[in-house]
Enzyme design. Sequence first.
Site, PDB file in Angstrom:
ATOM      1  N   LYS A 293       0.897  -1.254  -0.144  1.00 29.64           N
ATOM      2  CA  LYS A 293      -0.128   0.070   0.080  1.00 29.64           C
ATOM      3  C   LYS A 293       0.949   1.151  -0.142  1.00 29.64           C
ATOM      4  O   LYS A 293       1.821   1.188   0.574  1.00 29.64           O
ATOM      5  CB  LYS A 293      -0.920  -0.026   1.318  1.00 29.64           C
ATOM      6  CG  LYS A 293      -2.044   1.115   1.326  1.00 29.64           C
ATOM      7  CD  LYS A 293      -2.678   0.707   2.624  1.00 29.64           C
ATOM      8  CE  LYS A 293      -3.726   1.901   2.681  1.00 29.64           C
ATOM      9  NZ  LYS A 293      -4.665   1.630   4.052  1.00 29.64           N
TER      10      LYS A 293
ATOM     11  N   SER B 260      -8.988   2.151   2.964  1.00 28.68           N
ATOM     12  CA  SER B 260      -8.204   2.764   2.307  1.00 28.68           C
ATOM     13  C   SER B 260      -7.303   1.909   1.509  1.00 28.68           C
ATOM     14  O   SER B 260      -6.519   2.336   0.629  1.00 28.68           O
ATOM     15  CB  SER B 260      -7.549   3.815   3.128  1.00 28.68           C
ATOM     16  OG  SER B 260      -6.670   3.185   4.189  1.00 28.68           O
TER      17      SER B 260
ATOM     18  N   GLY C 223     -10.178   2.029  10.200  1.00 30.64           N
ATOM     19  CA  GLY C 223     -11.735   1.835  10.289  1.00 30.64           C
ATOM     20  C   GLY C 223     -12.293   0.760   9.581  1.00 30.64           C
ATOM     21  O   GLY C 223     -13.553   0.980   9.230  1.00 30.64           O
ATOM     22  N   GLY C 224     -11.475   0.001   9.342  1.00 30.63           N
ATOM     23  CA  GLY C 224     -12.080  -1.095   8.066  1.00 30.63           C
ATOM     24  C   GLY C 224     -11.091  -0.969   6.908  1.00 30.63           C
ATOM     25  O   GLY C 224     -11.520  -1.719   6.051  1.00 30.63           O
ATOM     26  N   SER C 225      -9.841  -0.530   7.000  1.00 27.71           N
ATOM     27  CA  SER C 225      -9.247  -0.083   5.674  1.00 27.71           C
ATOM     28  C   SER C 225      -8.548  -1.264   5.050  1.00 27.71           C
ATOM     29  O   SER C 225      -8.367  -1.072   3.840  1.00 27.71           O
ATOM     30  CB  SER C 225      -8.278   1.025   5.826  1.00 27.71           C
ATOM     31  OG  SER C 225      -8.707   2.277   6.152  1.00 27.71           O
TER      32      SER C 225
END
Length: 536
Positions: A97, A172, A194-196
């Site tokens: 990433k 993300s 938050g869930g990326s």
Amino acid sequence: MNQSLISVLPTSFPQEPGLDPKPILELPLVELAQKLQAEELSLESVLCSYLEEALKVHQEVNCLTDFLGECEEQLQALKKRKKSERGLLYGVPMSLKDPYDCMDHDSTCGLAQFLEKPAAKDGVLVKVLKAQGAIPFVKTNIPQTLLSFECSNPIYGQTRNPFNLKKTPGGSSGGEGALLSKGGSILGMGTDTGGSIRIPSGFCGVYGLRTSRDRLSYTGISSAVKGKKSVATVAGPMARDVDSLALCLRALLSEEMHRLDPTVPFMPFREEIYSSTRPLRIGYYESDGFSQPSPSMARAVRLTCRLLQDAGHEVIPFSIPRIEYAIEQLYTGGLFADGGATLLEKLEGDIVDPCMKALVTELRLPDLLKCILARILKYIVSPRTAQSLEMIRGVKTPKKLWEQHTAVQEYQQEFIDRWRSLDLDVLLAPDLDPAFYIGYPAKASESSSYNSLYNVLDFPVGVVPVTTVTLQDEEELAFYKGYYGDSNDRNFKEAVEGSVGLPVAVQCIALPWEEELCLRFMKEVETLTKNQRKPK
């Protein structure tokens, strides 16, 4: 396609005459790693196959941000290693990433401020992966600031979902999800606030693991907002099956990681937990009580519960304590404890991407106006919307910040007490899916409660794709109302429409520091649902 990326791609990378990449690309990671160790495949053939495939995927969905040209030198250096020094990931091509620091490359977070400021050295996890023989070869796209579950920024543009180009791959870690889903990478690294990791995994039909804070080093990973304490941002692997995640974690949980970052404990991978076959006591819920799940989300949990029960495991209903408080007060309040000041600072002079405009507009409002609007919205729009606007004002004083940190600790203990009272091993929950249409994550952001809860709790969570959206799911969606009947509920319904055949996943949750048990549970779910994942 991003022209700056094209300009740095290799034009004469050594290739084997007549190489057919298909058999290489079809190998699972564990088998590929074994063949590389046994020298049944050449390093060049594997890297070339994945590079070529990554470029094809990028042309379709725009998922790459950088080519790591030093992978050629690294490949040559790997050839000189003794067999005993090759590492668990010897010769395995990897994607990273965007925020993972690689020497001489930008870690932009989609922000103009971070452009042309290349990292002076590799981050800790990148160093460990290279020490284990992995070959990072590309970096992948993200949303501007990373605080969105869309995947778009003004530098690299919009990444699209490979299953439906009108939909987002999530964020993300959306570039990772899209690339892995289409076979352009076999193993990647994401981050999760938050869930990326988990939302892109669900949207793209791949596997991801959110680790406990400090199980993996975060040194050398860029961030738009640093200093958050009550909402943990963590690193984690993404891949195409559970065994791949386990292999990656084995490689990362090394003495080398602890040596490079002594703040991370030396806690090697516990094989006996991952390989255990004892029946599990599993809590589950179809709804968190804050956001009504889509029909496919609820069905995925029911399906998985039935298969687990038939396999000899116990399944016990579980309810989330004080969910509205956990999401609005603790998650939103913790994420924007500074009132968004740091985020706005990073965006100064930058083009604000459409996926961030609504949030940035709200953050820029004067506090008095936020307060007045929150009171009005509570009665004419939704108490949920009003509470969210109130919480992004920030905590204002050190005393209030300490109180917020204390509240998170107390809630975590309350949740663990409920877990212990049922004598649970693990917990099964919906993952947010199916994939949203582009532009909708900002309009239905409250629905990420299914994922963001576990950043407050700081529990390890894995995502396993278990089924696909059926025509019946789509028909049932027509009756979807939501729990609040507000714009978020209406937008969620619109966001997930037209999804027949798209992947649907579940979340597998364990208590802090129990990544091996989380993976063991994921493996069980993967094995039991393997015949359910194809469209019908």
